[in-house]
Design an enzyme around this catalytic site. Structure first.
Site: not given
Ligand code: NAD
Length: 493
Positions: A265, A299
């Site tokens: 997702e 999202c």
């Molecule tokens: P990010 O890309 O660093 O992290 C996104 C998520 O992934 C976080 O929950 C983080 O803990 C997890 N994550 C990161 N690296 C991982 C790995 N190697 N293995 C497992 N989990 C990992 O970015 P962020 O600053 O936390 O969030 C920003 C972006 O993430 C937003 O711009 C948005 O696009 C996206 N996001 C989407 C949703 C959604 O509901 N689809 C939710 C949260 C964030």
């Protein structure tokens, strides 16, 4: 029998100003709570420290894997009705605890209290729907020749590794846990380190409802380290992740390398098509409510508004007026309509996207600048006439930023809606059945919502196309992702 509240769990409240509401965060492995050192949890409303999130070691992860393996052996053989009773009891406990849970969620994530309550109650709806649907995992008998029968069984896939994000601290983990457990799977949940209380309280309710040890395990730590260990591990049979597209692609590649199915997702960039047959003023007012939900960190947030040129100016000015009137503040204040964003990364993203768009000629109709410098407050910002090549038109803002542009006709609106590599949620406002038919066929999205803004419910399948991911959560389609179809071909007589 339901368990009494766990001694460990009940005793780990902190003695702070928020005592009784923000829980001490612990790991939950094999039916027991575990403490460990870790990192601070920050309140986005004032940048104070709420507590510490423990970081799991390799030993903790190995224990969680062993527990999930044993838990699966027990749970898959538990009668679906007995499973459903425990899961439904969990939802009932959460409903009783909603006020304390909502307070903890507002403290750690920032959303206004009434939105936190709604998220938790929506999480309960999901848990309850999945619990009962889990009793209807029907197979099939396929007609065959005399003396032959083909029987398709739907069997739980096995232990699941789940990764949930910080924007919906309770309902996102609830979707994953309820889907797995209702299908007969066990699960290791790695919830967000930034907003861990939602998942902890969810897990605590399952524990108190009498879930057998090992069926559900909760870990926190370094996300890359944990996914790098769990995803390839032979115990794990399915990966489910909610988060950003880059991380999703990374995890999907890892899952593919180890031949594991995955539910992804990922992000979106919600287009909203407003046709010429609806009231632009009423639609703009509804759009502000939808866009401000969770400060736009959703999202399925509506973001790119494509308005038929006949109603464009009215829509844009009403949107800006209502956006400017939103009361921004600490989510603990009941009059707050727009809370802080959850972390400083979102402030930086808003500043970067707004600066880029205005440099390219976009007009700022509302907001546009951070409020204060303590707490992560950013107003609902409305940009008009945003060029297609502006970063904001291409990158998911994931914050309180709305982009409003005129379109000449439905063809142009659909082309613009489909122009990005995302396809998660799209919205349209029209009363024309011809338009609805056209939109339903041609908008590239997993979810199209017409004349309202509720993109997903417990009983409907939710998920993306293109870079927004694959697999579904919710509905019968969601539960079936946690199962495998096994065909038994039997010759007899
Ligand atoms: P990010 O890309 O660093 O992290 C996104 C998520 O992934 C976080 O929950 C983080 O803990 C997890 N994550 C990161 N690296 C991982 C790995 N190697 N293995 C497992 N989990 C990992 O970015 P962020 O600053 O936390 O969030 C920003 C972006 O993430 C937003 O711009 C948005 O696009 C996206 N996001 C989407 C949703 C959604 O509901 N689809 C939710 C949260 C964030």
């Amino acid at each position: 029998m339901p368990r009494k509240p766990d001694g460990d769990a009940a005793s780990h409240e902190q003695k702070t100003d928020f005592e009784m509401v923000y829980p001490n965060i612990e790991l939950y492995i094999d039916g027991h709570w575990r403490r460990a050192p870790g990192a601070p949890i920050i309140n986005p409303a004032d940048e104070s420290v709420l507590g510490t999130v423990p970081h799991a070691t390799k030993t903790d992860l190995d224990d969680a894997l062993d527990a999930a393996s044993r838990g699966f052996a027990v749970w898959r053989k538990t009668a679906p009705n007995a499973r459903a009773q425990i899961i439904l009891r969990t939802a009932a406990l959460i409903r009783e605890r909603v006020d304390d849970m909502a307070t903890a969620m507002t403290l750690e994530q920032g959303k206004p209290l009434d939105q936190a309550r709604l998220e938790i109650l929506r999480g309960c709806d999901i848990i309850e729907w999945d619990a009962t649907e889990g009793m209807r995992m029907y197979g099939r008998i396929i007609p065959a020749g005399p003396g032959l029968q083909h029987t398709v069984y739907r069997q739980p896939i096995g232990p699941v590794a789940a990764f949930s994000p910080w924007n919906f601290p309770m309902s996102s983990p609830a979707r994953k846990v309820a889907g797995a457990l209702s299908s007969g799977c066990s699960i290791i949940l790695k919830a967000s380190e930034e907003t861990p209380a939602g998942a902890l309280q969810l897990v605590r309710a399952f524990h108190d409802a009498g879930l057998p040890a090992g069926v559900l395990n909760l870990v926190f730590g370094d996300p890359a380290e944990i996914s790098g260990y769990l995803v390839p591990h032979t115990t794990i049979r399915l990966i489910t992740f909610t988060g950003s597209v880059p991380v999703g692609k990374h995890l999907a590649a890892m899952a593919g390398q180890h031949m594991k199915p995955a539910i992804m997702e990922l992000g979106g960039h919600g287009p909203v098509i407003v046709c010429d047959d609806v009231d632009p003023v009423a639609t703009a007012a509804a759009s502000v409510t939808a866009k401000s939900r969770n400060a736009g960190q959703v999202c399925v947030a509506p973001t790119r508004f494509f308005i038929h040129e006949s109603g464009y100016e009215k829509f844009a000015s009403t949107f800006a007026e209502h956006a400017s009137q939103l009361k921004v503040g600490n989510g603990m204040d009941p009059s707050t309509q727009l809370g802080p964003v959850a972390n400083p990364r979102r402030i930086q993203a808003m500043e970067r996207l707004v600066a880029d768009a205005t440099a390219r000629g976009a007009r700022v109709l509302a907001g546009g600048q951070r409020i204060g410098n303590r707490g992560y407050y950013y107003p609902l910002t409305v940009l008009a006439d945003v060029p297609d090549d502006a970063l904001a038109m291409n990158e998911e803002p994931f914050g309180p930023l709305a982009l409003v542009n005129p379109v000449h006709d439905l063809d142009e609106a659909i082309a613009k809606a489909n122009a990005l590599p995302f396809g998660l949620a799209a919205y349209a406002f029209t009363h024309s059945s011809n338009n609805v038919h056209r939109l339903s066929k041609d908008v590239e999205t997993g979810n199209l919502t017409i004349n309202h803004f509720v993109a997903s419910t417990a009983e409907t399948p939710f998920g993306g196309v293109k870079d927004s991911g694959y697999g579904r959560e919710g509905g019968t389609e969601g539960l079936s992702c946690y199962t495998v179809a096994k065909n038994v071909s039997h010759k007899f007589g």
